[in-house]
Write a protein that holds these residues in place. Structure first.
Motif, PDB file in Angstrom:
ATOM      1  N   LYS A  60      32.504  11.108  91.563  1.00 48.14           N
ATOM      2  CA  LYS A  60      33.863  10.807  91.123  1.00 48.14           C
ATOM      3  C   LYS A  60      34.561  12.113  90.747  1.00 48.14           C
ATOM      4  CE  LYS A  60      32.331   9.782  86.447  1.00 48.14           C
ATOM      5  NZ  LYS A  60      32.196   8.795  85.411  1.00 48.14           N
ATOM      6  N   PRO A  61      35.887  12.115  90.722  1.00 49.58           N
ATOM      7  CA  PRO A  61      36.622  13.347  90.398  1.00 49.58           C
ATOM      8  C   PRO A  61      36.276  13.867  89.007  1.00 49.58           C
ATOM      9  CG  PRO A  61      38.105  11.643  91.220  1.00 49.58           C
ATOM     10  CD  PRO A  61      36.773  10.996  91.015  1.00 49.58           C
ATOM     11  N   PHE A  62      36.256  15.192  88.878  1.00 49.57           N
ATOM     12  CA  PHE A  62      35.970  15.786  87.576  1.00 49.57           C
ATOM     13  C   PHE A  62      36.974  16.860  87.184  1.00 49.57           C
ATOM     14  CE2 PHE A  62      33.293  17.620  90.861  1.00 49.57           C
ATOM     15  CZ  PHE A  62      33.526  18.987  90.741  1.00 49.57           C
ATOM     16  N   LEU A  63      37.947  17.126  88.034  1.00 44.72           N
ATOM     17  CA  LEU A  63      39.059  18.007  87.691  1.00 44.72           C
ATOM     18  C   LEU A  63      40.362  17.302  88.055  1.00 44.72           C
ATOM     19  CD1 LEU A  63      37.850  21.537  88.890  1.00 44.72           C
ATOM     20  CD2 LEU A  63      37.893  20.642  86.558  1.00 44.72           C
ATOM     21  N   LYS A  64      41.418  17.630  87.322  1.00 42.57           N
ATOM     22  CA  LYS A  64      42.715  16.982  87.549  1.00 42.57           C
ATOM     23  C   LYS A  64      43.759  18.028  87.928  1.00 42.57           C
ATOM     24  CE  LYS A  64      41.666  13.619  83.989  1.00 42.57           C
ATOM     25  NZ  LYS A  64      41.922  13.211  82.623  1.00 42.57           N
ATOM     26  N   PRO A  65      44.486  17.776  89.010  1.00 42.56           N
ATOM     27  CA  PRO A  65      45.602  18.679  89.305  1.00 42.56           C
ATOM     28  C   PRO A  65      46.724  18.464  88.289  1.00 42.56           C
ATOM     29  CG  PRO A  65      45.490  16.907  90.917  1.00 42.56           C
ATOM     30  CD  PRO A  65      44.327  16.734  90.000  1.00 42.56           C
ATOM     31  N   ASP A  66      47.599  19.426  88.185  1.00 45.83           N
ATOM     32  CA  ASP A  66      48.751  19.309  87.307  1.00 45.83           C
ATOM     33  C   ASP A  66      49.573  18.092  87.757  1.00 45.83           C
ATOM     34  OD1 ASP A  66      51.833  19.904  87.048  1.00 45.83           O
ATOM     35  OD2 ASP A  66      50.856  21.108  85.486  1.00 45.83           O
ATOM     36  N   PRO A  67      49.809  17.108  86.875  1.00 43.62           N
ATOM     37  CA  PRO A  67      50.516  15.884  87.290  1.00 43.62           C
ATOM     38  C   PRO A  67      51.913  16.143  87.851  1.00 43.62           C
ATOM     39  CG  PRO A  67      49.577  15.630  85.089  1.00 43.62           C
ATOM     40  CD  PRO A  67      49.395  17.065  85.468  1.00 43.62           C
ATOM     41  N   GLY A  68      52.645  17.056  87.246  1.00 47.90           N
ATOM     42  CA  GLY A  68      53.992  17.360  87.731  1.00 47.90           C
ATOM     43  C   GLY A  68      53.969  17.983  89.120  1.00 47.90           C
ATOM     44  N   THR A 126      49.037  31.102  97.351  1.00 48.96           N
ATOM     45  CA  THR A 126      48.218  31.974  96.501  1.00 48.96           C
ATOM     46  C   THR A 126      48.180  31.510  95.047  1.00 48.96           C
ATOM     47  OG1 THR A 126      50.113  33.431  96.138  1.00 48.96           O
ATOM     48  CG2 THR A 126      48.590  34.047  97.916  1.00 48.96           C
ATOM     49  N   ASN A 127      48.706  30.341  94.752  1.00 49.21           N
ATOM     50  CA  ASN A 127      48.704  29.834  93.393  1.00 49.21           C
ATOM     51  C   ASN A 127      47.729  28.658  93.330  1.00 49.21           C
ATOM     52  OD1 ASN A 127      49.515  27.821  91.337  1.00 49.21           O
ATOM     53  ND2 ASN A 127      51.079  29.345  90.834  1.00 49.21           N
ATOM     54  N   MET A 128      46.694  28.764  92.495  1.00 43.88           N
ATOM     55  CA  MET A 128      45.662  27.728  92.442  1.00 43.88           C
ATOM     56  C   MET A 128      46.205  26.383  91.960  1.00 43.88           C
ATOM     57  SD  MET A 128      42.879  28.803  93.780  1.00 43.88           S
ATOM     58  CE  MET A 128      41.652  27.628  93.248  1.00 43.88           C
ATOM     59  N   GLU A 129      47.198  26.375  91.077  1.00 41.50           N
ATOM     60  CA  GLU A 129      47.773  25.104  90.628  1.00 41.50           C
ATOM     61  C   GLU A 129      48.416  24.374  91.810  1.00 41.50           C
ATOM     62  OE1 GLU A 129      47.549  23.298  88.015  1.00 41.50           O
ATOM     63  OE2 GLU A 129      46.999  24.632  86.403  1.00 41.50           O
ATOM     64  N   ASP A 130      49.195  25.111  92.608  1.00 42.29           N
ATOM     65  CA  ASP A 130      49.793  24.513  93.796  1.00 42.29           C
ATOM     66  C   ASP A 130      48.712  24.088  94.793  1.00 42.29           C
ATOM     67  OD1 ASP A 130      52.643  24.449  93.482  1.00 42.29           O
ATOM     68  OD2 ASP A 130      52.656  26.631  93.642  1.00 42.29           O
ATOM     69  N   HIS A 131      47.687  24.886  94.918  1.00 46.03           N
ATOM     70  CA  HIS A 131      46.607  24.589  95.855  1.00 46.03           C
ATOM     71  C   HIS A 131      45.958  23.246  95.519  1.00 46.03           C
ATOM     72  CE1 HIS A 131      42.848  26.058  98.114  1.00 46.03           C
ATOM     73  NE2 HIS A 131      43.796  25.859  98.993  1.00 46.03           N
ATOM     74  N   PHE A 132      45.574  23.041  94.261  1.00 43.89           N
ATOM     75  CA  PHE A 132      44.976  21.774  93.833  1.00 43.89           C
ATOM     76  C   PHE A 132      45.947  20.613  94.057  1.00 43.89           C
ATOM     77  CE2 PHE A 132      41.618  24.134  91.953  1.00 43.89           C
ATOM     78  CZ  PHE A 132      40.624  23.241  91.575  1.00 43.89           C
ATOM     79  N   ALA A 133      47.208  20.804  93.677  1.00 50.65           N
ATOM     80  CA  ALA A 133      48.195  19.729  93.778  1.00 50.65           C
ATOM     81  C   ALA A 133      48.506  19.368  95.230  1.00 50.65           C
ATOM     82  CB  ALA A 133      49.472  20.125  93.042  1.00 50.65           C
ATOM     83  N   LEU A 134      48.559  20.355  96.110  1.00 48.71           N
ATOM     84  CA  LEU A 134      48.813  20.069  97.521  1.00 48.71           C
ATOM     85  C   LEU A 134      47.618  19.342  98.142  1.00 48.71           C
ATOM     86  CD1 LEU A 134      50.677  20.212  99.928  1.00 48.71           C
ATOM     87  CD2 LEU A 134      49.912  22.565 100.331  1.00 48.71           C
TER      88      LEU A 134
END
Length: 185
Positions: A74-82, A147-155
């Motif tokens: 199951k998932p164990f990390l969460k992307p930024d909701p926004g 190159t931004n990890m927050e965007d990478h996870f969210a995409l």
């Protein structure tokens, strides 16, 4: 990211005791958001104070992942909701085509696959290749390479599934519960 699925097990085992997790600054917010733990940038491990314990995340695997049945699945990390919502909206404009939206990455340290070998006609492909411009036939939402990890996870969260060579995006997809097909070059 690879061994971070062990963090929830460690948190349960330690209960109320504080956990200080040291990580790469690019991943810091994901661990804080997902596990409600305090993170710090990496520091020298010999600076641990008396009464504290220090363990490398990879060493937790031998305690919590002794065989396949011990993986939580199951998932164990969460992307930024926004950001996840932002990328969902950006990818939605391709849904009218009636095709799945597939995130694609074709290059890793140990090999490269021609991106065309990963693609089918019945899908829309989005660039997940970190630090690379999209080749022909792959949608690139960034003027500069991703190159931004927050965007990478969210995409990754916004696409229907991921097709990639074995590289970081495999672990990103697994950590948030996204279907991923990893191809070994």
């Amino acid at each position: 990211i690879l061994f971070a699925s062990c963090l929830p097990d460690l948190i349960v085992r330690l209960g109320h005791k504080a956990i200080e997790f040291q990580t790469n600054p690019r991943l810091r917010s994901r661990f804080e958001r997902s596990h409600r733990i305090r993170t710090e940038d990496r520091r020298v491990l010999s600076q641990v104070d008396e009464g504290e314990y220090c363990v490398a995340l990879g060493d937790l695997v031998r305690f919590y992942r002794k065989d396949k049945s011990h993986f939580p699945g199951k998932p164990f990390l969460k992307p930024d909701p926004g950001l996840a919502e932002y990328w969902k909206i950006k990818t939605e404009k391709f849904r009218h085509l009636g095709k799945p939206i597939i995130g694609i990455a074709w290059k890793a340290r140990h090999g490269v696959i021609d991106h065309k070998d990963l693609m089918r006609e019945d899908a829309v492909y989005v660039n997940l290749q970190y630090g690379e411009e999209a080749p022909e036939g792959v949608i690139d939402f960034f003027q500069d390479p991703l190159t931004n990890m927050e965007d990478h996870f969210a995409l990754v969260a916004a696409v229907d599934k991921v097709v990639t060579v074995t590289q970081t995006v495999v672990h990103v997809a697994a950590s948030i519960g996204k279907e991923c097909h990893a191809i070994v070059p």
